[in-house]
Design a protein around this motif. Structure first.
Motif, PDB file in Angstrom:
ATOM      1  N   MET A 140       0.847  -1.205   0.000  1.00 27.03           N
ATOM      2  CA  MET A 140       0.000   0.000   0.000  1.00 27.03           C
ATOM      3  C   MET A 140       0.878   1.250   0.000  1.00 27.03           C
ATOM      4  O   MET A 140       0.674   2.168  -0.789  1.00 27.03           O
ATOM      5  CB  MET A 140      -0.922  -0.005   1.231  1.00 27.03           C
ATOM      6  CG  MET A 140      -1.821   1.207   1.395  1.00 27.03           C
ATOM      7  SD  MET A 140      -1.016   2.637   2.161  1.00 27.03           S
ATOM      8  CE  MET A 140      -1.034   2.184   3.879  1.00 27.03           C
ATOM      9  N   CYS A 176      -6.866   4.533   5.835  1.00 25.93           N
ATOM     10  CA  CYS A 176      -6.614   4.344   7.276  1.00 25.93           C
ATOM     11  C   CYS A 176      -5.128   4.349   7.603  1.00 25.93           C
ATOM     12  O   CYS A 176      -4.743   4.140   8.756  1.00 25.93           O
ATOM     13  CB  CYS A 176      -7.284   3.079   7.777  1.00 25.93           C
ATOM     14  SG  CYS A 176      -6.422   1.560   7.300  1.00 25.93           S
ATOM     15  N   GLY A 177      -4.304   4.568   6.613  1.00 25.67           N
ATOM     16  CA  GLY A 177      -2.870   4.648   6.871  1.00 25.67           C
ATOM     17  C   GLY A 177      -2.213   3.302   7.113  1.00 25.67           C
ATOM     18  O   GLY A 177      -1.118   3.232   7.661  1.00 25.67           O
ATOM     19  N   GLY A 178      -2.908   2.240   6.738  1.00 36.20           N
ATOM     20  CA  GLY A 178      -2.291   0.920   6.873  1.00 36.20           C
ATOM     21  C   GLY A 178      -2.691   0.182   8.138  1.00 36.20           C
ATOM     22  O   GLY A 178      -2.032  -0.776   8.541  1.00 36.20           O
ATOM     23  N   CYS A 238      -5.371  -1.568   8.604  1.00 30.18           N
ATOM     24  CA  CYS A 238      -6.283  -2.681   8.308  1.00 30.18           C
ATOM     25  C   CYS A 238      -7.720  -2.312   8.691  1.00 30.18           C
ATOM     26  O   CYS A 238      -8.442  -3.103   9.264  1.00 30.18           O
ATOM     27  CB  CYS A 238      -5.838  -3.941   9.041  1.00 30.18           C
ATOM     28  SG  CYS A 238      -6.513  -5.457   8.369  1.00 30.18           S
ATOM     29  N   ALA A 239      -8.105  -1.074   8.423  1.00 31.14           N
ATOM     30  CA  ALA A 239      -9.405  -0.594   8.881  1.00 31.14           C
ATOM     31  C   ALA A 239     -10.216   0.135   7.822  1.00 31.14           C
ATOM     32  O   ALA A 239     -11.167   0.838   8.161  1.00 31.14           O
ATOM     33  CB  ALA A 239      -9.203   0.326  10.086  1.00 31.14           C
ATOM     34  N   ALA A 261     -10.045  -0.939   3.900  1.00 30.46           N
ATOM     35  CA  ALA A 261     -10.174  -1.731   2.670  1.00 30.46           C
ATOM     36  C   ALA A 261     -10.081  -0.902   1.394  1.00 30.46           C
ATOM     37  O   ALA A 261     -10.484  -1.357   0.334  1.00 30.46           O
ATOM     38  CB  ALA A 261     -11.454  -2.578   2.670  1.00 30.46           C
ATOM     39  N   CYS A 312      -7.364  -0.278   0.103  1.00 30.36           N
ATOM     40  CA  CYS A 312      -6.107  -0.745  -0.500  1.00 30.36           C
ATOM     41  C   CYS A 312      -6.296  -2.162  -1.047  1.00 30.36           C
ATOM     42  O   CYS A 312      -5.345  -2.904  -1.198  1.00 30.36           O
ATOM     43  CB  CYS A 312      -4.977  -0.702   0.517  1.00 30.36           C
ATOM     44  SG  CYS A 312      -5.217  -1.854   1.887  1.00 30.36           S
ATOM     45  N   LEU A 335      -5.420  -7.117   1.278  1.00 32.07           N
ATOM     46  CA  LEU A 335      -5.259  -5.702   1.578  1.00 32.07           C
ATOM     47  C   LEU A 335      -3.779  -5.379   1.408  1.00 32.07           C
ATOM     48  O   LEU A 335      -2.920  -5.988   2.060  1.00 32.07           O
ATOM     49  CB  LEU A 335      -5.736  -5.393   3.003  1.00 32.07           C
ATOM     50  CG  LEU A 335      -7.239  -5.575   3.219  1.00 32.07           C
ATOM     51  CD1 LEU A 335      -7.599  -5.319   4.679  1.00 32.07           C
ATOM     52  CD2 LEU A 335      -8.047  -4.661   2.308  1.00 32.07           C
ATOM     53  N   CYS A 357      -1.985  -3.074   2.393  1.00 36.82           N
ATOM     54  CA  CYS A 357      -1.237  -2.594   3.568  1.00 36.82           C
ATOM     55  C   CYS A 357      -0.745  -3.739   4.427  1.00 36.82           C
ATOM     56  O   CYS A 357       0.095  -3.546   5.302  1.00 36.82           O
ATOM     57  CB  CYS A 357      -2.088  -1.633   4.397  1.00 36.82           C
ATOM     58  SG  CYS A 357      -3.527  -2.376   5.187  1.00 36.82           S
TER      59      CYS A 357
HETATM   60 FE1  FES Z   1      -6.722   0.792   5.195  1.00 37.41          FE
HETATM   61 FE2  FES Z   1      -5.189  -1.047   4.047  1.00 37.41          FE
HETATM   62  S1  FES Z   1      -4.869   1.042   4.102  1.00 37.41           S
HETATM   63  S2  FES Z   1      -7.027  -1.351   5.135  1.00 37.41           S
END
Ligand code: FES
Length: 106
Positions: free
Chosen positions: A25, A40-42, A44-45, A47, A49, A84, A86
């Motif tokens: 990501m 969400c900056g990575g 996992c919140a 989707a 990415c 995802l 990220c």
């Molecule tokens: Fe938000 Fe991957 S950047 S879930």
């Protein structure tokens, strides 16, 4: 440095060099690849990415994590190859990786 190809929904290819250790990501964001927002900056919140991993890379990329699995349930166009970005750290073993983006992310 590993090279990754992102294929946008419109078919446009974006080939980027990714320093090992960076997430897929982050690599997309840093290279202005359209179709990956990473809202969400990575964490996992979000989707935003969402990518489809090319079948020949599935084994090397590995399986989804539990949190990722939950988040992907909210993603449109879910497929077996969905991940995802990220949650995928780019390593030298992923040099040549190909992923594509779903229709909703263009
Ligand atoms: Fe938000 Fe991957 S950047 S879930």
């Amino acid at each position: 440095m590993p090279k990754v190809t992102f294929i946008a929904f419109n078919g446009q290819h974006h080939v980027v060099d990714v320093p090992a250790g960076l997430s897929l990501m982050r690599a997309a964001i840093d290279n202005n690849v359209p179709g990956i927002d990473g809202d969400c900056g990575g964490q996992c919140a979000c989707a935003t990415c969402h990518v489809f991993v090319a079948p020949e890379w599935a084994e090397r990329v590995g399986p989804r994590h539990a949190n990722e699995e939950e988040m992907l349930n909210f993603a449109a166009e879910l497929r077996d190859s969905s991940r995802l970005a990220c949650q995928i750290p780019v390593t030298d073993a992923l040099d040549g990786l190909v992923v594509s983006m779903p229709e909703g992310q263009h």
